[in-house]
Design an enzyme around this catalytic site. Structure first.
Site, mmCIF file in Angstrom:
data_model
loop_
_atom_site.group_PDB
_atom_site.id
_atom_site.type_symbol
_atom_site.label_atom_id
_atom_site.label_comp_id
_atom_site.label_asym_id
_atom_site.label_seq_id
_atom_site.Cartn_x
_atom_site.Cartn_y
_atom_site.Cartn_z
ATOM 1 N N GLY A 116 29.157 -1.449 38.152
ATOM 2 C CA GLY A 116 30.409 -1.042 38.804
ATOM 3 C C GLY A 116 30.541 -1.702 40.171
ATOM 4 N N GLY A 125 22.801 -2.438 40.583
ATOM 5 C CA GLY A 125 22.060 -1.181 40.606
ATOM 6 C C GLY A 125 20.956 -1.173 39.555
ATOM 7 N N THR A 166 21.710 -3.179 36.310
ATOM 8 C CA THR A 166 21.681 -4.640 36.480
ATOM 9 C C THR A 166 20.236 -5.127 36.612
ATOM 10 O OG1 THR A 166 23.806 -4.442 37.577
ATOM 11 C CG2 THR A 166 22.664 -6.532 37.861
ATOM 12 N N THR A 187 25.184 0.090 44.964
ATOM 13 C CA THR A 187 25.866 1.173 44.232
ATOM 14 C C THR A 187 26.337 2.237 45.222
ATOM 15 O OG1 THR A 187 25.631 3.092 42.768
ATOM 16 C CG2 THR A 187 23.596 2.221 43.640
ATOM 17 N N ILE A 188 27.531 2.752 44.948
ATOM 18 C CA ILE A 188 27.998 3.854 45.794
ATOM 19 C C ILE A 188 27.118 5.092 45.581
ATOM 20 C CG2 ILE A 188 30.414 3.106 45.899
ATOM 21 C CD1 ILE A 188 30.995 5.466 43.886
ATOM 22 N N ASP A 189 26.431 5.162 44.423
ATOM 23 C CA ASP A 189 25.677 6.381 44.073
ATOM 24 C C ASP A 189 24.409 6.552 44.911
ATOM 25 O OD1 ASP A 189 27.585 6.516 42.083
ATOM 26 O OD2 ASP A 189 26.256 5.731 40.524
ATOM 27 N N ARG A 234 43.587 28.819 49.747
ATOM 28 C CA ARG A 234 43.102 28.468 48.408
ATOM 29 C C ARG A 234 41.639 28.069 48.432
ATOM 30 N NH1 ARG A 234 48.140 24.473 46.847
ATOM 31 N NH2 ARG A 234 49.402 26.050 45.799
ATOM 32 N N GLY A 242 28.880 9.745 41.633
ATOM 33 C CA GLY A 242 27.444 9.740 41.914
ATOM 34 C C GLY A 242 26.562 9.747 40.677
HETATM 35 O O1 F6P Z 1 27.751 3.926 39.350
HETATM 36 C C1 F6P Z 1 28.966 3.932 40.053
HETATM 37 C C2 F6P Z 1 29.959 4.850 39.385
HETATM 38 O O2 F6P Z 1 31.158 4.826 40.130
HETATM 39 C C3 F6P Z 1 29.484 6.284 39.182
HETATM 40 O O3 F6P Z 1 29.532 7.055 40.350
HETATM 41 C C4 F6P Z 1 30.414 6.747 38.101
HETATM 42 O O4 F6P Z 1 29.842 7.806 37.381
HETATM 43 C C5 F6P Z 1 30.575 5.514 37.247
HETATM 44 O O5 F6P Z 1 30.242 4.410 38.067
HETATM 45 C C6 F6P Z 1 31.960 5.300 36.705
HETATM 46 O O6 F6P Z 1 31.924 4.201 35.864
HETATM 47 P P1 F6P Z 1 33.212 3.430 35.356
HETATM 48 O O7 F6P Z 1 33.677 2.529 36.462
HETATM 49 O O8 F6P Z 1 32.740 2.673 34.182
HETATM 50 O O9 F6P Z 1 34.254 4.450 35.030
#
Ligand code: F6P
Length: 366
Positions: free
Chosen positions: A15, A119, A122, A142-144, A179, A187
């Site tokens: 991603g 990540g 890869t 990776t953003i995760d 609310r 993640g």
């Molecule tokens: O690994 C990065 C990420 O954005 C995760 O946080 C998320 O679960 C996944 O990729 C989403 O994947 P895709 O872009 O295939 O929908």
């Protein structure tokens, strides 16, 4: 000493995330400054399979430091040693090992070292090539923030900034309407984004995949806040969070992807449960890919530049098969083969969990 690297191939896999272009720029400029030629491989390992490779010059990487995405394109489906190539008559996916095609591409373009930006998926794709003696260095993306061996991946801090801003905005509308607002952040199986954005935004409840929650505890906390005159609740919820004894909610599956499960939907389920059980009006927001787009924050631009420079240092010192890493506030490196396929989850003794608890943040553990 082996012969030094003369031409590198750069690819971005998995991603996308903010900072990819900043890394491509750093690696390319540093390589060219050392007389090393640079070939950009399009769409990650797919470009290596399909021989889609182009030279990168100073001009190509000029003005991309601040640009989101990747100028090279990416793919989260292409695993050369296990590549989906079609379906049989029963509809089953047919996989083929297309590693040879990649080796031919490397040979055709005289690429003697790969720079693999990605990540855990890869790095897993890169592992068989390293085992076959291909020279490669890795850069953790990776953003995760869930790649083993590094405290930080680039892209994470930007995603946290975006999620925090969204939570801040939701805060005022939640307060105005009294609310409960549930914000679902990305993640995968790791709660790093939820934990950091939750703390940064002062969320009242943070739900992580690493701490299965009790729906009763969530509802009790919402009600407790109401009785104390706090007539709204902000819940920062990781997409991988799930109730104790239950399961993660899968939004979709993609069997052609090496990572076939896409999580999502927990915020919607949770907001319905809260409203039904407490009577407090509830809404949910799913931030989704917004967290992966746009310009990298200043810190990620810096980290990307440091990572690119460190990767080139590994190459110049002929230290291959290493993944650039950030540990204890310093650049270091770890073996790619150790990081491949390993996720780094939020540990139970993570100091930020203790800090959050010390300001009365609820994790609603089940
Ligand atoms: O690994 C990065 C990420 O954005 C995760 O946080 C998320 O679960 C996944 O990729 C989403 O994947 P895709 O872009 O295939 O929908």
């Amino acid at each position: 000493m082996n012969r030094p690297t003369r031409r590198i191939g750069v690819l971005t896999g998995g991603g996308d995330c903010p900072g990819l272009n900043a890394v491509i720029r750093a690696v390319t400029k540093d390589a060219l400054n050392h007389g090393i030629e640079v070939m950009g491989i399009e769409d990650g390992f797919l470009g290596l399979i399909e021989d889609r490779v182009r030279p990168l010059t100073f001009d190509d990487v000029s003005n991309i430091l601040t640009v989101g995405g990747t100028i090279l394109g990416s793919s989260n489906k292409a695993d050369p040693s296990h590549m989906p190539v079609g379906r049989d008559k029963q509809g089953n996916i047919i996989y083929k090992d297309l590693s040879e095609a990649c080796l031919i591409t490397l040979e055709t373009h005289e690429i003697d070292t790969l720079v693999v930006i990605g990540g855990d998926g890869t790095m897993t794709c890169a592992a068989p090539f390293i085992e076959r003696g291909i020279r490669a260095v890795g850069i953790p993306k990776t953003i995760d923030n869930d790649l083993w061996g590094t405290d930080l991946t680039f892209g994470f801090t930007t995603a946290v900034e975006i999620a925090t801003e969204a939570l801040d905005r939701v805060h005022t509308t939640a307060a105005s309407h009294h609310r409960a607002m549930v914000v679902e952040v990305m993640g995968r199986n790791a709660g790093w984004i939820a934990l950091h954005a939750g703390v940064a935004s002062g969320s009242d409840i943070i739900l992580l995949p690493e701490i299965p929650f009790s729906i009763d505890a969530v509802c009790e906390h919402v009600e407790l806040r109401s009785t104390r005159g706090r007539r709204f609740t902000i819940i920062c919820c990781a997409e991988g969070a799930y109730p104790a004894g239950g399961e993660k909610i899968v939004e979709r599956t993609d069997p052609t992807s090496p990572d076939p499960i896409r999580l999502g939907g927990i915020a919607k389920w949770l907001s319905t449960q809260i409203e039904d059980r407490t009577g407090v009006e509830s809404r949910h927001v799913v931030l989704g890919h917004v967290q992966r787009g746009g310009t990298p924050c200043a810190f990620d631009r810096v980290l990307s530049t440091l990572f690119g420079d460190a990767a080139m240092d590994l190459i110049l010192n002929q230290r291959y098969s290493r993944l650039v890493a950030w540990q204890g506030g310093r650049i270091t490196d770890v073996p790619i083969l150790e990081a491949a396929g390993r996720q780094r989850l939020v540990p139970p003794d993570e100091p930020l969990i203790a800090a959050a608890r010390s300001v009365n943040t609820c994790f609603a553990e089940g």
